[in-house]
Scaffold this active site. Sequence first.
Site, PDB file in Angstrom:
ATOM      1  N   PHE A   1      32.127  14.985 -32.538  1.00  0.00           N
ATOM      2  CA  PHE A   1      31.576  13.596 -33.272  1.00  0.00           C
ATOM      3  C   PHE A   1      32.855  12.459 -33.222  1.00  0.00           C
ATOM      4  CE2 PHE A   1      31.486  10.442 -36.546  1.00  0.00           C
ATOM      5  CZ  PHE A   1      29.963  10.234 -36.444  1.00  0.00           C
TER       6      PHE A   1
ATOM      7  N   ASP B   1      41.305  13.028 -31.054  1.00  0.00           N
ATOM      8  CA  ASP B   1      40.933  12.369 -32.018  1.00  0.00           C
ATOM      9  C   ASP B   1      41.001  12.968 -33.480  1.00  0.00           C
ATOM     10  OD1 ASP B   1      39.114  11.160 -33.993  1.00  0.00           O
ATOM     11  OD2 ASP B   1      37.217  10.974 -32.803  1.00  0.00           O
TER      12      ASP B   1
ATOM     13  N   LYS C   1      39.759   6.107 -40.601  1.00  0.00           N
ATOM     14  CA  LYS C   1      39.660   6.709 -42.041  1.00  0.00           C
ATOM     15  C   LYS C   1      40.730   6.659 -43.181  1.00  0.00           C
ATOM     16  CE  LYS C   1      35.383   9.335 -41.225  1.00  0.00           C
ATOM     17  NZ  LYS C   1      35.199  10.094 -39.694  1.00  0.00           N
TER      18      LYS C   1
HETATM   19  C1  PLP Z   1      34.297   9.308 -38.612  1.00  0.00           C
HETATM   20  C2  PLP Z   1      34.941   9.579 -37.263  1.00  0.00           C
HETATM   21  C3  PLP Z   1      34.775   8.797 -36.145  1.00  0.00           C
HETATM   22  C4  PLP Z   1      34.325   7.397 -36.338  1.00  0.00           C
HETATM   23  O1  PLP Z   1      34.892   6.652 -37.410  1.00  0.00           O
HETATM   24  P1  PLP Z   1      33.972   5.288 -37.850  1.00  0.00           P
HETATM   25  O2  PLP Z   1      35.092   4.546 -38.891  1.00  0.00           O
HETATM   26  O3  PLP Z   1      32.991   5.929 -38.691  1.00  0.00           O
HETATM   27  O4  PLP Z   1      33.759   4.556 -36.654  1.00  0.00           O
HETATM   28  C5  PLP Z   1      35.305   9.010 -34.989  1.00  0.00           C
HETATM   29  N1  PLP Z   1      35.869  10.242 -34.782  1.00  0.00           N
HETATM   30  C6  PLP Z   1      36.005  11.244 -35.914  1.00  0.00           C
HETATM   31  C7  PLP Z   1      36.351  12.576 -35.551  1.00  0.00           C
HETATM   32  C8  PLP Z   1      35.546  11.098 -37.245  1.00  0.00           C
HETATM   33  O5  PLP Z   1      35.371  11.985 -38.014  1.00  0.00           O
END
Ligand code: PLP
Length: 395
Positions: A132, A217, A246
């Site tokens: 994700f 990520d 985040k």
């Molecule tokens: C939440 C998340 C994203 C996307 O972040 P947004 O601010 O919602 O665009 C990307 N990678 C990971 C691992 C996430 O948990």
Amino acid sequence: MASSHLAPNYAPLPVVLAQGKGSWVTDVKGKTYFDALAGYSALNFGHLNPELIATAKQQLDTLTLTSRAFDNNLLDPFSDALCELAGTEMMLPMNSGAEAVETALKAMRRWGHLVRGVEPEEGIIIVADGNFHGRTLAIISFSTDPVAHDGYGPFAPGFRIVPYGDLAAFEAALTPEVVGVLIEPIQGEAGVIIPPDDYLPGVQKLCNEHNVLLTLDEIQSGLGRTGKTFARELTGTEPDLMCLGKALGGGIMPVSAVTGRADVLDLFTAGTHGSTFGGNPLACAIGLKVCEILESGVWQKAATELGVGFSERLQGFVDEGLLIAQRSVGLWAGIDLDPRCGSGRQLCETLMERGVLAKDTHGLTVRLAPPLTTSTEDLDWMLDRLEESLRQFVC
Ligand SMILES: *Cc1c(COP(=O)(O)O)cnc(C)c1O
């Protein structure tokens, strides 16, 4: 409540929140809940964290937006602090997590052409099954979740999906056109999936040997959640680039960034990438304060210490047969329910009635990610409510 003017791209629990403080939120009827989701880890430091709110309020009275057509006085302090925290050379500020991921994908492709000499249109980026990374069209092109992916074609080409946690499969996918790898050190949305200990170091070693860039990520796993500042520290992995988001926005606003090697991020020249809001003074002030908060190590330590009792308690539920499995690290857990007893959604509804807000993922899993600022007493209270709910679920 769902309004007919609101697009139905979410199915929220039937609760309407109006206030928050620390680990607790209150709905419009005055009922209080423990927030065990914490904005998917965007609220690592709790609701209305006093230090962050004071910083934001002060900046609101000073300067909020300049655009990058002009510099602002907080860009350098924020980039210095974030690079210091990340132990790296350069950063590029964006807003949402998905934008940070897009930035990393563009950086890896650009490096592929300019440095590795891979033909345009031929560079491949390896990603993992169950990933994700956000919701943009390029990102969902390589999502393996049909709900996130299906119906949005034509899809962006140039991505190769490998099974998560399988080093041999990863090595087999490293053909000469591969320029980069994008991977979560722990898969959050997939249900807090923790790969084998030798996986990330192995991926890093293979990337080095094949002259391929590694992007981690850490948007959900980073900034204290696992008890480390970054989840990569758990395995001593050193990526070339890292995506952050985040909690970088302190639970106040979207703030994201790519951090990493100067020789990669330096390849962006004026006009080749950008964002109207990226690096705005308000975001910089909040991001800088988040770096200062993490620099102290207080909340990483809290996540580690609270995490011990948290995982013991969850494992107790598994041993007793109340859960099928639990995976936890720091203050982050995925718990799997017995499909015969009920769904993740049903558990979340039961928890809500008892005053705990949590979110199911992929049907039978519930993710728990309380604020790192939670007290032992509050965490125990939440786990007591979880225990009661699970007992109600036994079939
Ligand atoms: C939440 C998340 C994203 C996307 O972040 P947004 O601010 O919602 O665009 C990307 N990678 C990971 C691992 C996430 O948990």
